[in-house]
Design an enzyme around this catalytic site. Structure first.
Site, PDB file in Angstrom:
ATOM      1  N   ALA A 233       0.840  -1.206   0.000  1.00 49.54           N
ATOM      2  CA  ALA A 233       0.000   0.000   0.000  1.00 49.54           C
ATOM      3  C   ALA A 233       0.871   1.251   0.000  1.00 49.54           C
ATOM      4  CB  ALA A 233      -0.932  -0.008   1.216  1.00 49.54           C
ATOM      5  N   TYR A 234       1.875   1.258   0.855  1.00 45.86           N
ATOM      6  CA  TYR A 234       2.776   2.412   0.934  1.00 45.86           C
ATOM      7  C   TYR A 234       3.549   2.579  -0.377  1.00 45.86           C
ATOM      8  CZ  TYR A 234       6.471   5.500   2.648  1.00 45.86           C
ATOM      9  OH  TYR A 234       7.344   6.550   2.814  1.00 45.86           O
ATOM     10  N   CYS A 235       4.096   1.490  -0.896  1.00 48.01           N
ATOM     11  CA  CYS A 235       4.852   1.563  -2.150  1.00 48.01           C
ATOM     12  C   CYS A 235       3.967   2.055  -3.292  1.00 48.01           C
ATOM     13  CB  CYS A 235       5.449   0.203  -2.495  1.00 48.01           C
ATOM     14  SG  CYS A 235       6.772  -0.325  -1.387  1.00 48.01           S
TER      15      CYS A 235
END
Length: 285
Positions: free
Chosen positions: A153-155
């Site tokens: 999700a962060y990437c």
């Protein structure tokens, strides 16, 4: 006196950037979500710091803050917008809830879009304002070019920020507004502790990912001990806002060799290295 808006100024990179820019003679408008943080920062930073209270995902509140800044600038252009506010959602992609994925994208991607649209006119898109065009600094991440297990999700959010920034830079050439990305590796900020709280290993007790998640959590703790001080990122923010010819993207990481290998090795090779390290290899047949 030049003025800059920084989102997410209460801690970490945002706080360090506000402090450095104030020390360098800028006036700083810093966004926070809580009145208590606004009061604390005002006391810490003094007369040339103005707190703006909004959540970056609240378009109405951000637009209201932009009107406040416009009034304070009194017809002058804003020198910079630092899109820094962000969160980190962690966990196996098959297990992270859609709501958590959406929150990740709302804060890290939609937030900078809202802020850019709100403050873009003050940077020079409104050509009735006086002064030189401003600049936009996007706080991205080494994750904007790479993907690691359990941070999908962060990437994804940082990949989106980089794509948005690349397109935006070319569009805003019309107004002389530059867009610069800063892509740090691990930084000593509260995003680490908040991210680790999100990776509650116990929730994967019955998951085949449990051993790998445990190894990943231990690896994150190891990285945190070597993380960059936020003041080092703040220095790059200052450079991005002031150098005559800043780079398009500043990449800074504590372990340069590891990130260099990730950039030059074939993807399949990196897949095998990461999978072996975390125990993600499929069982032998």
């Amino acid at each position: 006196m030049k003025s800059v808006v920084i989102t997410g100024a209460s801690t970490g990179i945002g706080w360090a950037s506000a402090k450095l820019l104030l020390d360098k003679g800028f006036a700083v408008f810093g966004s926070v979500r809580k009145e208590a943080d606004a009061d604390r920062l005002k006391a810490e930073f003094g007369a040339h710091f103005t707190p703006l209270i909004f959540d970056v995902t609240d378009e109405g509140a951000v637009l209201a803050a932009a009107r406040e800044v416009r009034s304070a600038l009194n017809g002058e252009k804003l020198a910079g917008l630092v899109n820094n506010a962000g969160i980190s959602v962690a966990g196996p992609a098959l297990s992270v809830s859609v709501d958590d994925f959406r929150r990740q994208m709302d804060v890290n991607v939609i937030g900078p879009i809202i802020a850019t649209q709100a403050f873009g006119p003050l940077l020079g898109a409104d050509q009735s304002l006086k002064g030189a065009p401003g600049r936009i600094v996007m706080i991205s991440s080494v994750a904007g070019k790479n993907g690691n297990p359990f941070t999908s999700a962060y990437c994804a959010s940082k990949h989106a920020v980089e794509g948005f920034s690349e397109s935006l830079r070319r569009e805003l050439m019309l107004f002389g507004i530059d867009v610069i990305m800063i892509a740090p590796g691990p930084v000593k900020t509260p995003i680490w502790s908040k991210g680790q709280e999100a990776v509650d290993v116990s929730r994967y007790r019955n998951s085949p990912y449990l051993p790998a998640v445990q190894k990943a959590a231990a690896f994150i703790q190891q990285l945190e001990s070597k993380a960059l001080p936020p003041e080092q990122i703040a220095a790059l923010v200052f450079d991005a806002l002031t150098l005559p010819n800043p780079k398009v993207r500043y990449h800074i990481a504590p372990d340069r060799i590891r990130y260099l290998l990730a950039a030059v090795l074939p993807k399949r090779t990196m897949d095998r290295i990461i999978a072996k390290r975390l125990g993600l290899m499929p069982p032998a047949k």
